[in-house]
Scaffold this motif. Structure first.
Motif, PDB file in Angstrom:
ATOM      1  N   GLY A   1       0.776  -1.235   0.000  1.00  0.00           N
ATOM      2  CA  GLY A   1       0.000   0.000   0.000  1.00  0.00           C
ATOM      3  C   GLY A   1       0.804   1.279   0.000  1.00  0.00           C
ATOM      4  O   GLY A   1       0.243   2.362  -0.146  1.00  0.00           O
ATOM      5  N   ALA A   2       2.117   1.213   0.123  1.00  0.00           N
ATOM      6  CA  ALA A   2       2.937   2.425   0.218  1.00  0.00           C
ATOM      7  C   ALA A   2       2.856   3.295  -1.036  1.00  0.00           C
ATOM      8  O   ALA A   2       3.071   4.501  -0.972  1.00  0.00           O
ATOM      9  N   CYS A   3       2.538   2.713  -2.172  1.00  0.00           N
ATOM     10  CA  CYS A   3       2.509   3.434  -3.446  1.00  0.00           C
ATOM     11  C   CYS A   3       1.122   3.940  -3.835  1.00  0.00           C
ATOM     12  O   CYS A   3       0.921   4.429  -4.950  1.00  0.00           O
ATOM     13  N   THR A   4       0.153   3.874  -2.950  1.00  0.00           N
ATOM     14  CA  THR A   4      -1.238   4.169  -3.283  1.00  0.00           C
ATOM     15  C   THR A   4      -1.442   5.601  -3.753  1.00  0.00           C
ATOM     16  O   THR A   4      -0.922   6.550  -3.175  1.00  0.00           O
ATOM     17  N   VAL A   5      -2.228   5.728  -4.821  1.00  0.00           N
ATOM     18  CA  VAL A   5      -2.677   7.012  -5.356  1.00  0.00           C
ATOM     19  C   VAL A   5      -4.184   6.896  -5.586  1.00  0.00           C
ATOM     20  O   VAL A   5      -4.744   5.807  -5.512  1.00  0.00           O
ATOM     21  N   LEU A   6      -4.819   8.017  -5.857  1.00  0.00           N
ATOM     22  CA  LEU A   6      -6.218   7.975  -6.287  1.00  0.00           C
ATOM     23  C   LEU A   6      -6.229   7.987  -7.806  1.00  0.00           C
ATOM     24  O   LEU A   6      -5.660   8.887  -8.436  1.00  0.00           O
ATOM     25  N   LEU A   7      -6.858   7.007  -8.390  1.00  0.00           N
ATOM     26  CA  LEU A   7      -7.024   6.911  -9.835  1.00  0.00           C
ATOM     27  C   LEU A   7      -8.507   7.063 -10.110  1.00  0.00           C
ATOM     28  O   LEU A   7      -9.299   6.195  -9.731  1.00  0.00           O
ATOM     29  N   ASN A   8      -8.862   8.202 -10.674  1.00  0.00           N
ATOM     30  CA  ASN A   8     -10.282   8.527 -10.890  1.00  0.00           C
ATOM     31  C   ASN A   8     -11.075   8.391  -9.600  1.00  0.00           C
ATOM     32  O   ASN A   8     -12.198   7.904  -9.588  1.00  0.00           O
ATOM     33  N   GLY A   9     -10.456   8.802  -8.480  1.00  0.00           N
ATOM     34  CA  GLY A   9     -11.114   8.821  -7.183  1.00  0.00           C
ATOM     35  C   GLY A   9     -11.025   7.541  -6.378  1.00  0.00           C
ATOM     36  O   GLY A   9     -11.471   7.496  -5.239  1.00  0.00           O
ATOM     37  N   THR A  10     -10.449   6.497  -6.945  1.00  0.00           N
ATOM     38  CA  THR A  10     -10.355   5.206  -6.272  1.00  0.00           C
ATOM     39  C   THR A  10      -8.917   4.933  -5.855  1.00  0.00           C
ATOM     40  O   THR A  10      -7.988   5.089  -6.658  1.00  0.00           O
TER      41      THR A  10
ATOM     42  N   CYS B   1       4.066   3.914   5.914  1.00  0.00           N
ATOM     43  CA  CYS B   1       2.716   3.530   5.492  1.00  0.00           C
ATOM     44  C   CYS B   1       1.777   4.710   5.283  1.00  0.00           C
ATOM     45  O   CYS B   1       0.697   4.541   4.724  1.00  0.00           O
ATOM     46  N   ILE B   2       2.164   5.891   5.724  1.00  0.00           N
ATOM     47  CA  ILE B   2       1.218   7.001   5.799  1.00  0.00           C
ATOM     48  C   ILE B   2       0.660   7.390   4.442  1.00  0.00           C
ATOM     49  O   ILE B   2      -0.520   7.682   4.320  1.00  0.00           O
ATOM     50  N   ASN B   3       1.475   7.398   3.402  1.00  0.00           N
ATOM     51  CA  ASN B   3       0.932   7.694   2.081  1.00  0.00           C
ATOM     52  C   ASN B   3      -0.236   6.763   1.766  1.00  0.00           C
ATOM     53  O   ASN B   3      -1.310   7.212   1.385  1.00  0.00           O
ATOM     54  N   GLY B   4      -0.027   5.467   1.952  1.00  0.00           N
ATOM     55  CA  GLY B   4      -1.085   4.497   1.657  1.00  0.00           C
ATOM     56  C   GLY B   4      -2.292   4.642   2.554  1.00  0.00           C
ATOM     57  O   GLY B   4      -3.434   4.528   2.107  1.00  0.00           O
ATOM     58  N   MET B   5      -2.049   4.906   3.824  1.00  0.00           N
ATOM     59  CA  MET B   5      -3.163   5.092   4.763  1.00  0.00           C
ATOM     60  C   MET B   5      -4.000   6.314   4.385  1.00  0.00           C
ATOM     61  O   MET B   5      -5.235   6.239   4.333  1.00  0.00           O
ATOM     62  N   VAL B   6      -3.327   7.437   4.120  1.00  0.00           N
ATOM     63  CA  VAL B   6      -4.061   8.667   3.783  1.00  0.00           C
ATOM     64  C   VAL B   6      -4.793   8.508   2.456  1.00  0.00           C
ATOM     65  O   VAL B   6      -5.970   8.856   2.340  1.00  0.00           O
ATOM     66  N   MET B   7      -4.116   7.967   1.449  1.00  0.00           N
ATOM     67  CA  MET B   7      -4.754   7.853   0.135  1.00  0.00           C
ATOM     68  C   MET B   7      -5.883   6.815   0.145  1.00  0.00           C
ATOM     69  O   MET B   7      -6.912   7.017  -0.490  1.00  0.00           O
ATOM     70  N   SER B   8      -5.723   5.728   0.889  1.00  0.00           N
ATOM     71  CA  SER B   8      -6.810   4.745   1.013  1.00  0.00           C
ATOM     72  C   SER B   8      -7.996   5.358   1.744  1.00  0.00           C
ATOM     73  O   SER B   8      -9.152   5.153   1.364  1.00  0.00           O
ATOM     74  N   ALA B   9      -7.714   6.130   2.787  1.00  0.00           N
ATOM     75  CA  ALA B   9      -8.787   6.811   3.520  1.00  0.00           C
ATOM     76  C   ALA B   9      -9.475   7.849   2.642  1.00  0.00           C
ATOM     77  O   ALA B   9     -10.704   7.996   2.697  1.00  0.00           O
TER      78      ALA B   9
ATOM     79  N   PRO C   1     -18.103   6.629   7.213  1.00  0.00           N
ATOM     80  CA  PRO C   1     -17.857   5.203   7.437  1.00  0.00           C
ATOM     81  C   PRO C   1     -17.788   4.859   8.920  1.00  0.00           C
ATOM     82  O   PRO C   1     -17.368   5.677   9.742  1.00  0.00           O
ATOM     83  N   GLY C   2     -18.192   3.660   9.232  1.00  0.00           N
ATOM     84  CA  GLY C   2     -18.039   3.152  10.595  1.00  0.00           C
ATOM     85  C   GLY C   2     -16.644   2.592  10.770  1.00  0.00           C
ATOM     86  O   GLY C   2     -15.869   2.462   9.814  1.00  0.00           O
ATOM     87  N   GLU C   3     -16.320   2.237  12.003  1.00  0.00           N
ATOM     88  CA  GLU C   3     -14.976   1.738  12.286  1.00  0.00           C
ATOM     89  C   GLU C   3     -14.636   0.499  11.472  1.00  0.00           C
ATOM     90  O   GLU C   3     -13.519   0.365  10.976  1.00  0.00           O
ATOM     91  N   SER C   4     -15.582  -0.417  11.302  1.00  0.00           N
ATOM     92  CA  SER C   4     -15.287  -1.637  10.543  1.00  0.00           C
ATOM     93  C   SER C   4     -15.016  -1.311   9.070  1.00  0.00           C
ATOM     94  O   SER C   4     -14.148  -1.934   8.449  1.00  0.00           O
ATOM     95  N   GLU C   5     -15.715  -0.333   8.521  1.00  0.00           N
ATOM     96  CA  GLU C   5     -15.473   0.066   7.126  1.00  0.00           C
ATOM     97  C   GLU C   5     -14.106   0.743   6.981  1.00  0.00           C
ATOM     98  O   GLU C   5     -13.404   0.528   5.993  1.00  0.00           O
ATOM     99  N   ILE C   6     -13.717   1.522   7.965  1.00  0.00           N
ATOM    100  CA  ILE C   6     -12.398   2.155   7.952  1.00  0.00           C
ATOM    101  C   ILE C   6     -11.323   1.082   8.021  1.00  0.00           C
ATOM    102  O   ILE C   6     -10.367   1.081   7.244  1.00  0.00           O
ATOM    103  N   ARG C   7     -11.490   0.149   8.939  1.00  0.00           N
ATOM    104  CA  ARG C   7     -10.504  -0.934   9.082  1.00  0.00           C
ATOM    105  C   ARG C   7     -10.379  -1.734   7.785  1.00  0.00           C
ATOM    106  O   ARG C   7      -9.280  -2.087   7.358  1.00  0.00           O
ATOM    107  N   GLU C   8     -11.517  -2.012   7.152  1.00  0.00           N
ATOM    108  CA  GLU C   8     -11.497  -2.765   5.897  1.00  0.00           C
ATOM    109  C   GLU C   8     -10.774  -1.986   4.798  1.00  0.00           C
ATOM    110  O   GLU C   8      -9.969  -2.546   4.049  1.00  0.00           O
ATOM    111  N   ALA C   9     -11.042  -0.679   4.696  1.00  0.00           N
ATOM    112  CA  ALA C   9     -10.403   0.150   3.664  1.00  0.00           C
ATOM    113  C   ALA C   9      -8.896   0.253   3.867  1.00  0.00           C
ATOM    114  O   ALA C   9      -8.145   0.382   2.907  1.00  0.00           O
ATOM    115  N   LEU C  10      -8.451   0.200   5.117  1.00  0.00           N
ATOM    116  CA  LEU C  10      -7.023   0.347   5.424  1.00  0.00           C
ATOM    117  C   LEU C  10      -6.292  -0.991   5.550  1.00  0.00           C
ATOM    118  O   LEU C  10      -5.072  -1.014   5.696  1.00  0.00           O
ATOM    119  N   ALA C  11      -7.023  -2.088   5.472  1.00  0.00           N
ATOM    120  CA  ALA C  11      -6.446  -3.412   5.725  1.00  0.00           C
ATOM    121  C   ALA C  11      -5.300  -3.770   4.780  1.00  0.00           C
ATOM    122  O   ALA C  11      -4.406  -4.519   5.156  1.00  0.00           O
TER     123      ALA C  11
END
Length: 157
Positions: free
Chosen positions: A46-55, A102-110, A120-130
């Motif tokens: 996840g360290a390389c995460t970007v938003l591609l068309n919002g995803t 990890c912060i780039n991936g965490m912020v961009m995934s969030a 989102p609820g806590e479980s949805e946040i955890r799933e998105a950051l997993a």
């Protein structure tokens, strides 16, 4: 070498690279954007995460040849030091950063999560950051930061 036109952080860029070059290398080596990090090179950390068309998307897996017409946003495109994005502000306020790997991936995934689900609820946040590997142990503060950012009006996210 082939010339590609990319929309990165709301600005047009032209790069001359091999079409199989991963977007991560183009962002870092050609455009000088260092928010996305090289981690595993396999799309697993996840360290390389970007938003591609919002995803939220792993940039180490994307050949630049597949990105014509795509809207790409990196960590640098979310906000500025003078005017940080609500997520960036929330991460700072919650002290959710230690080593920074990890912060780039965490912020961009969030950011991707909050664009599709404003409350989102806590479980949805955890799933998105997993899919983001983190060894620092700031997970609780990261979740608090995402919840704090979710309290901002949707148009600011």
């Amino acid at each position: 070498m082939t010339t590609f036109k990319l929309n990165v952080n709301g600005k047009p860029h032209t790069v001359s690279v091999d079409g199989d070059t991963p977007l991560l290398y183009v962002l870092r080596n050609e455009l000088g954007l260092h928010g996305p990090k090289f981690g595993c090179g396999l799309g697993q950390c996840g360290a390389c995460t970007v938003l591609l068309n919002g995803t939220a998307t792993r940039s180490c897996l994307l050949p630049v040849s597949t990105l014509r017409g795509a809207n790409i946003v990196t960590l640098e495109g979310l906000g500025t030091p003078e005017r940080p994005h609500p997520l960036q502000s929330a991460f700072i306020k919650e002290q959710a950063v230690q080593c920074g790997y990890c912060i780039n991936g965490m912020v961009m995934s969030a950011a991707g999560l909050l664009r599709s689900n404003a409350n989102p609820g806590e479980s949805e946040i955890r799933e998105a950051l997993a899919g983001n590997l983190c060894r620092c142990g700031t997970h609780t503060r990261i979740i608090k930061a995402v919840r704090r950012a979710a309290a901002f009006p949707k148009e600011e996210i």
